[in-house]
Structures are given as structure tokens and as C-alpha cells.
Scaffold this active site. Structure first.
Site, PDB file in Angstrom:
ATOM      1  CB  CYS A 353      -1.014  -0.007   1.138  1.00 32.61           C
ATOM      2  SG  CYS A 353      -0.429  -0.638   2.706  1.00 32.61           S
ATOM      3  NE  ARG A 382       2.622  -8.983   5.326  1.00 34.80           N
ATOM      4  CZ  ARG A 382       1.306  -8.840   5.227  1.00 34.80           C
ATOM      5  NH1 ARG A 382       0.504  -9.603   5.954  1.00 34.80           N
ATOM      6  NH2 ARG A 382       0.793  -7.940   4.404  1.00 34.80           N
ATOM      7  CD  GLN A 400      -0.460  -8.666   0.683  1.00 37.54           C
ATOM      8  OE1 GLN A 400       0.072  -7.592   0.418  1.00 37.54           O
ATOM      9  NE2 GLN A 400      -1.196  -8.840   1.765  1.00 37.54           N
ATOM     10  CG  ASP A 402      -2.189  -5.437  -1.822  1.00 41.42           C
ATOM     11  OD1 ASP A 402      -3.324  -5.374  -1.335  1.00 41.42           O
ATOM     12  OD2 ASP A 402      -1.173  -5.012  -1.252  1.00 41.42           O
ATOM     13  CG  HIS A 404      -3.950  -0.291  -2.099  1.00 40.64           C
ATOM     14  ND1 HIS A 404      -2.930  -1.135  -2.499  1.00 40.64           N
ATOM     15  CD2 HIS A 404      -4.105  -0.500  -0.765  1.00 40.64           C
ATOM     16  CE1 HIS A 404      -2.473  -1.802  -1.448  1.00 40.64           C
ATOM     17  NE2 HIS A 404      -3.171  -1.443  -0.386  1.00 40.64           N
ATOM     18  CE  LYS A 485      -9.060  -7.731   9.413  1.00 41.27           C
ATOM     19  NZ  LYS A 485      -7.781  -8.429   9.230  1.00 41.27           N
ATOM     20  CG  HIS A 531      -5.844  -0.771   2.510  1.00 41.43           C
ATOM     21  ND1 HIS A 531      -4.467  -0.689   2.514  1.00 41.43           N
ATOM     22  CD2 HIS A 531      -6.283   0.397   3.046  1.00 41.43           C
ATOM     23  CE1 HIS A 531      -4.097   0.472   3.034  1.00 41.43           C
ATOM     24  NE2 HIS A 531      -5.183   1.143   3.374  1.00 41.43           N
TER      25      HIS A 531
END
Length: 658
Positions: A353, A382, A400, A402, A404, A485, A531
Site C-alpha cells: 500500500c 514478513r 498478494q 493486492d 488499492h 475491515k 485496501h
């Protein structure tokens, strides 16, 4: 003796009853064998609890969540007693109930063996049949230390009494307020058989334990810290009936067959080489095909939905994560920094992000561009402790899917609704259909931004979730530091729940990055940021689908969609021509031209869970046909080649399971 009035609650029913002073909860519910405890003023109590005038009491059934916890915690005490009867030198750790079972930690000279576990389980059965009574005593700290002077870990727990910071099961032992010890008393003589520091409650007697089994043992650090001694942990399970225990063990056996790590090896899909490191997987060619097909379909659907693809690097200067707040709130989950330039720390990125925010901010933005939907298959890193790394489902490096989304405040609700609908529809395309939603709200100890912004964001998400008509479950305090979320929870083919997609509404990162767009009136406004990770990670979703389908992927995802099985060598060329035609139509078809006999070839392809086998003999060659053999062993003969190809194409394009 005087009378006391109590009110008994059973679901929505309310009954007032008059009893004599000293009446216990056990006497109140006499004859109701499934009741194992009582809830009084919101607190769980043993059935030996003497009710008081005016109290409101709710019976606790053994099959309820609280009842199961009490059953399993009581069984953990029986296990600990059995261990100390067999291994008198064993020192006691903690023994809490956990999902579907319990464990207890012990400090012993050498690890338990499988034979030890059998002996412990046999001793537990003896204790269970004795019908020992669980008896609660309130003690002072000094009394507890004196009685448990030979138990160093219990002495440490006494010092934690009332602490709200420990979440390692110690609260099961001590809790807040008064300190209590539970005695296991002989059913006939009342003599002490064993005791443990515990806040309870417990079952009335060991005879109330209907069914249990010890599962395995493992090493575990005391109170979860690597700085503490390594103990031996024994896991067990306990259920309200033998039938439920059997059903659970059958479920575990089925889950073991579906374990993605096992299937990944058997089907030659992926591995986690020791030379690379724990939590870092490599995909083999067949696994690579499945992953590519998953990604290609997702990419196409995102493009249809108006997403634009971006790419970002794997590492960045630490300043970026200072701006985002991740170094303040998420540093424990990040790898240590690298010194690549003098005096400058670089980090492997744990999420995408912040970089997407820089793409938004690379030039001026107009309201006409919003909503702007940026999407990336972004690999992140991670740091997970070795004890929690688990195949592809809990990895240290993963990709991911991912996205946004940047939109105006006015577009926010509609965009969230559209995003959640898109997420659910795409998950259904991959074969998951049983969902519920979870709404994670602010952790009062870990958040940025104003209370007003959080409240607006939370209520907007709640309304969007409710529109889907799915069950909505609260997750208090479960949000990330920057916003609430919605999590999509999916149940697989054997009923397990997996967290899939997450959608987070964020007013805070746009402010921290000073993101702006030009509104219709020419003013500068801050966008709202959404997100959204649909799969969560490609690797984890791969593992979920692998277990959901037990390796038998639908044809559109299968690495090999059909294998030609010639009855004899004379039929190989015919099948190779069929396979070549199929490949021109985008199908993944191979021919087994090995020297194995036909039946062995069929068995081999069954083990590899290939959707279709195309069998050809003399009659098929003469007639220009093939025979279809399905996964279930059924067969369809004499299908013209063009129809067979059309059938394969149709099954793949419709994404159906066969």
C-alpha cells in the site's frame, strides 16, 4: 433454614424458583445430566456453587462453547494427574482448553514417546473411572506458594495474578482477584489425589468426562517466549459423546489426506527447500500451471472490472514505512533493515500500500479519474516465527493480489458495495460458495486517526456487509491500526473456515501521505482509500483450493486436463494427433507413451487426479473415436474425435467440476 429466590434463564425463557439456603447449582439442575456448570451474573461457576437470594442463573450445557471448554480443561487436569502419577519428576506448566481440544505443558527430562502417550491415556481412563471430585478452594498467595513449592512454573504464575498482559493460557490458571486451587478428591474417602492452581470452573467429577483421546506431543517454550525453557506439550481432544469423538477423528483423518503439503509433494506441485529457507516456497512446473491459470483468470476479471495493473519493487527505504506508520505498528512483522547506502536503512516490503500511494501521488489527480483502482500481484516478505510457519498457508514470502482503490467520500459506499460483490463473485468462480462476513473494529490500544473517522468507516462497512444477506460476525478490536475491515470467511468442502478476502476502509494513510485530488469546484480534497486483497495471497489461496478439492482440481485449473492412454503401442500416434489438436484449442493434454501396461497407466493417472483419460484401441482408431474415462471410474465409449474435443473445451470454459 430460610428460603431464597432465584431466577433461571434458559434461552428466552425465565423461571422463578424458591429454594432453601445452601442449595447448590447441582441441586438446582438435578437430573439434567448434560448441565456441567452455571453462569451467575455473567460468571461461570462450578455446580457446587451455593446460590444466593435474587441471583439470575443460566445452566451451561456440555455441548455449548463454555461447556466444551470446561470439559476440555477438566480433561487437561486429568491428563496432568496421569503424567505425574507415571512421571513423578514432571513439573507442571499450564493446561488450557483450545479449539477442539486441550493441552498441558510439562518440564520433563526427556521428550514423551508414543508409548508414553499410550500409557498416559490408559492412566487417564483409570482416573476417569474413579469418579474423582473436582473441589475448589480459595487460598492466599502465601498458602499457594507453600502448597506448590515443588512447582516452579506455578510459583511464577502466582506472581502474575491479576495481570491483564498475558495471553498464553496463564489466565486459565490464575485470573484476577482471588487465587484458587482445585483438588482432585477420591470419590469414596475424600482423600486428596492431586491438585492444581486453577481458577476453574471444572466438571463435578472425572466420571462426567464422556470421551477423550491424546493426539500428539510437541516442544513448546514456556509461556511462548524463546527466552524461556523448552517444555513438552501434550495435545488431546475431548467431546460430549463417543460418537462426536469418532466424528472428529474421522474429520482429522480426512483433513490429513487433504493437507496441501502432502498433496503438493504427491502431485509434484511445490516444495519448500531447506536450502532456501522456512516459509519460502518454489512452485514446480505443474504447480506453476495452476498458479498461472489462477492469476490469468483473476487478471482478466480485474481488467473487466476497471482495475489498472501496477508493479512495485521488493525493497524500499525505511522512510516510506515511517510515513505509513508501519515501523511504529508493524516492525515485529518485518525483516531487519539492510544497509545499502551509507546511513540509509532499506527494508523488504511487508505490504504494497505505501508504494501504491506514491503511484497515486506521482502527478496531480482529478476527480474525473476517481475511483482509481490500482492492482498488483505484489510479492511481500514478513518475518514469521518458525513455530507458526505452515506450508503455503503461513509463509515468509508470498504474493498478494493486492488492490488499492482511491475514491471520493461520495463514491465510498457504492465502491465498497461493488468491491465486495466482485470479491464474492470471483471466489465463487474458483469453486467456493459457502461464506460469512466478519467486521473487524478498532483496537482501542492500537489505532491512528480520529474516533469520528473510525465510526464513520465502521458504520459504512457494516451497511455494505449487511446488503449481501450473509451472516455478519463481529470481531471487536481486530482491525489494523489504520482502519476497520470486512473479512470474507469461506467454508471448504469439509466445513473448515478460511479467511479469504479483506476489504479495509482507510481515512488515515491518505492523510499521512498528504494525498490529494482536484475536485469539481477546483478545491484540493483528500481521497478515501480502500485496501483489498482478494485471495489474501496467491500461495495461501493455492493451498486452500488444493485442500478444498483434495488435489482433484476442476479441469480448467488442473495442470494436465486429459491424458491419452493407448491400449497398445499401435495407438500412440493416433492419440498424439488428438493431443496436438487439443493443444491448438488451448487444452493441456498429454499422452502416456511409456512401456507400462494400460491398467498401470490408468492407476498412475488416477493418483495424479487427472480429470479425463482418453483411451484408444483398435475399434476407436477404425471409427475415428475415443473413449472417455472419468475420475470416478465411469467410462463413455465411442465418442467422435471432434465431439470429444468440443466436450473438453466446454468443460474447461464453463469451469465445472467433473
Amino acid at each position: 433454614m430460610s428460603d431464597v429466590r432465584v431466577i433461571i434463564h434458559r434461552d428466552s425463557e425465565r423461571e422463578e424458583r424458591v429454594v432453601t439456603t445452601g442449595t447448590t447449582a447441582a441441586e438446582l439442575f438435578a437430573g439434567e445430566r448434560t448441565i456441567v456448570a452455571a453462569r451467575v451474573a455473567g460468571e461461570l461457576k462450578d455446580l457446587a456453587y451455593a446460590v444466593a437470594d435474587g441471583e439470575e442463573i443460566e445452566p451451561v450445557e456440555i455441548s455449548s462453547k463454555d461447556g466444551l471448554d470446561i470439559l476440555r480443561h477438566s480433561t487437561a487436569h486429568v491428563m496432568a494427574q496421569a503424567v505425574q502419577e507415571l512421571f513423578p519428576e514432571a513439573k507442571l506448566g499450564i493446561g488450557p482448553p483450545v479449539k477442539d481440544g486441550f493441552y498441558y505443558d510439562f518440564d520433563v527430562e526427556k521428550p514423551f514417546t508414543p508409548d508414553d502417550l499410550k500409557a498416559i491415556e490408559k492412566k487417564m481412563q483409570e482416573i476417569q473411572k474413579r469418579g474423582q471430585k473436582f473441589s475448589r478452594r480459595v487460598v492466599t498467595d502465601e498458602e499457594a506458594r507453600d502448597e506448590l513449592s515443588a512447582e516452579p512454573y506455578k510459583l511464577e504464575l502466582i506472581g502474575l495474578k491479576g495481570s491483564a498482559s498475558h495471553d498464553d493460557g496463564a489466565d486459565v490458571e490464575v485470573g484476577a482477584g482471588e487465587l484458587t486451587i482445585y483438588d482432585n478428591l477420591d470419590a469414596k474417602t475424600g482423600d486428596l489425589c492431586w491438585k492444581d492452581l486453577c481458577r476453574g470452573p471444572h466438571l463435578p467429577t472425572t466420571r462426567v468426562i464422556p470421551a477423550f483421546k491424546l493426539m500428539r506431543n510437541a516442544a513448546a517454550y514456556w509461556r511462548g517466549s524463546e527466552k524461556n525453557p523448552m517444555l513438552q506439550r501434550i495435545y488431546g481432544t475431548a467431546w460430549p459423546s463417543k460418537d462426536e469423538l469418532k466424528a472428529h477423528l474421522d474429520f482429522l483423518a480426512e483433513a490429513e489426506k487433504r493437507d496441501h503439503r502432502r498433496l503438493g509433494s504427491e502431485l509434484d506441485l511445490f516444495s519448500v527447500p531447506e536450502q532456501i529457507g522456512s516459509g519460502l516456497a518454489v512452485f514446480h512446473p505443474k504447480g506453476g500451471i495452476i498458479r498461472r491459470v489462477m492469476e490469468d483468470y483473476s487478471r482478466r476479471r480485474h481488467e473487466e472490472e476497471g482495475y489498472e495493473f501496477v508493479y512495485t519493487p521488493h525493497a524500499t527505504k525505511g522512510k516510506l514505512f515511517e510515513t505509513s506508520g508501519h515501523l511504529d505498528w508493524y516492525a515485529d512483522g518485518m525483516y531487519p533493515p539492510m544497509q545499502l547506502d551509507e546511513g540509509v536503512d532499506y527494508y523488504l516490503k511487508p505490504m504494497n500500500c505505501p508504494m501504491h500511494n506514491l503511484i497515486f501521488d506521482a502527478r496531480g489527480r482529478s476527480y474525473r479519474e476517481l475511483p482509481l483502482r490500482l492492482f498488483e500481484f505484489g510479492t511481500v516478505y514478513r518475518y514469521e516465527k518458525s513455530g507458526v510457519v505452515h506450508g503455503l498457508t503461513r509463509a515468509r514470502g508470498f504474493t498478494q493480489d493486492d488492490a488499492h482503490i482511491y475514491c471520493t467520500r461520495e463514491q465510498m459506499a457504492e465502491e465498497l458495495d461493488r468491491t465486495l460483490t466482485f470479491v464474492l463473485d470471483l471466489l465463487r468462480d474458483y469453486g467456493l460458495n459457502d461464506f460469512y462476513l466478519e467486521l473487524s473494529t478498532k483496537d482501542p490500544e492500537k489505532f491512528v486517526g480520529s474516533d469520528e473517522a473510525w465510526e464513520e468507516a465502521t458504520e459504512t462497512l457494516r451497511k455494505v456487509a449487511e446488503k449481501q444477506g450473509l451472516e455478519l460476525v463481529a470481531d471487536p478490536g481486530g482491525a489494523a491500526f489504520y482502519g476497520p475491515k470486512i473479512s470474507v470467511q469461506a467454508r471448504d468442502a469439509i466445513g473448515r473456515t478460511w479467511q479469504m478476502s479483506t476489504i479495509q476502509l482507510d481515512f488515515n494513510l491518505p492523510e499521512r501521505f498528504d494525498l490529494q485530488y482536484t475536485s469539481a469546484d477546483g478545491s484540493r480534497q483528500q481521497p478515501v482509500m480502500i485496501h483489498r486483497a482478494l485471495f489474501g495471497s496467491i500461495e495461501r489461496f493455492f493451498a486452500v483450493l488444493l485442500e478444498h478439492y483434495a488435489g482433484a482440481f476442476p479441469a480448467w485449473l488442473a495442470p494436465v486436463q486429459a491424458v491419452g492412454i493407448p491400449i497398445g503401442d499401435a495407438h500412440v500416434e493416433y492419440l498424439q494427433e488428438f493431443a496436438a489438436e487439443a493443444k491448438k484449442k488451448g487444452l493441456r493434454v498429454e499422452v502416456d507413451a511409456s512401456s507400462d501396461r494400460m491398467q498401470k497407466k490408468i492407476r498412475n493417472q488416477q493418483r495424479m487426479k487427472v480429470p479425463f483419460m482418453i483411451i484408444v484401441g483398435d475399434e476407436d482408431m477404425a471409427a475415428g473415436t475415443v473413449s472417455f474415462r472419468y475420475r470416478d471410474g465411469s467410462q463413455e465409449n465411442g465418442i467422435p474425435r471432434d465431439q470429444a474435443l468440443a466436450k473438453l473445451v466446454d468443460v474447461v470454459e464453463r469451469r465445472v467440476q467433473v
